[in-house]
Enzyme design. Sequence first.
Site, mmCIF file in Angstrom:
data_model
loop_
_atom_site.group_PDB
_atom_site.id
_atom_site.type_symbol
_atom_site.label_atom_id
_atom_site.label_comp_id
_atom_site.label_asym_id
_atom_site.label_seq_id
_atom_site.Cartn_x
_atom_site.Cartn_y
_atom_site.Cartn_z
ATOM 1 C CE LYS A 83 36.967 43.165 49.558
ATOM 2 N NZ LYS A 83 37.334 43.027 48.140
HETATM 3 C C1 E4P Z 1 37.800 45.839 46.269
HETATM 4 O O1 E4P Z 1 37.945 45.450 47.375
HETATM 5 C C2 E4P Z 1 36.558 45.683 45.484
HETATM 6 O O2 E4P Z 1 36.151 44.367 45.500
HETATM 7 C C3 E4P Z 1 36.751 46.199 44.102
HETATM 8 O O3 E4P Z 1 37.486 47.408 44.170
HETATM 9 C C4 E4P Z 1 35.484 46.342 43.293
HETATM 10 O O4 E4P Z 1 35.763 47.022 42.106
HETATM 11 P P1 E4P Z 1 34.769 47.031 40.849
HETATM 12 O O5 E4P Z 1 33.590 47.891 41.173
HETATM 13 O O6 E4P Z 1 35.586 47.575 39.732
HETATM 14 O O7 E4P Z 1 34.351 45.578 40.626
#
Ligand code: E4P
Length: 217
Positions: A83
Site C-alpha cells: 500500500k
Molecule cells: C483502508 O484501506 C483505509 O486505510 C481505511 O479504510 C481508512 O478508514 P478510516 O477513514 O475509517 O480510518
Amino acid sequence: MKFFVDTADTAEIADLAATGMVDGVTTNPSLIKKSGRDIMEVTKEICGLTEGPVSAEVVALDHETMMKEAEVLRKIADNVCIKVPLTIDGLKTCKALTGEGTMVNVTLCFSANQALLAAKAGASFISPFVGRHDDNGLDGMTLIEDIRLIYDNYAFDTEILVASIRHPIHVLESARIGADVATMPPAVIRNLFKHVLTDKGIEGFLKDWADTGQNIG
Ligand code: E4P
C-alpha cells in the site's frame, strides 16, 4: 463485489473468514497501532488467514525508501499487496512494483483525477476514502461514481476498492455503482447480515414451532 476486512485484529479476521465473506484484508499504520502488535508478525498471521490480497502500508515518503520498505513487506507472503500513498513518490513506487509483478494498493485517494493517475501508474487497487470525504462535507459516493465512469471509459484494470466505509449504506451504494471491492471494519460486515424483520421472523417461527411439540431428527 469482493469484501475485504479493514482491520489488523486477527481474531476478528479468523471469525469473519469462517463466514466465507472475506476476500482479503486491508491494514494501515493506525490499524497496526490499534492491534498493539509487530507489523511483520501480525501481517504474516493475517496472510495465513486469507488467500486474498493483504494490504501492508509503507511509511516512507520518498520513492527510494518506499522501495526498500516494500522489499521487506512483500517477502512476508505471496499475497501481500503493498500500500502506497497517493503522492508522486507513491505513484513512482507503484509503477516500479507493479512492473515487477507485485500487487499495489494506492491509498488516500480523494479525487477522481488522483484515481486516474493511479490507474496510469498501473495500480492493482485504488482506495478512495468515502467516509473521510463525507466527514468533510463532500459526497464520497459521487467520487466512486466518477472513478467508475473514468475507469470504464478507458478500460483500466485497476480495481476500485472503496475504503473508509462507515455503514451498510456505503456498501449498498458501492455495489449499485459497480465498485470492485469494499473494505469494511468488522462491525460493518456484521451489520450487513442483520435485519430487524429477520430477527422478528425467527422469533415468530420458533414460538409456533415450540407449540407443535415436535423435534427435527
Ligand atoms: C483502508 O484501506 C483505509 O486505510 C481505511 O479504510 C481508512 O478508514 P478510516 O477513514 O475509517 O480510518
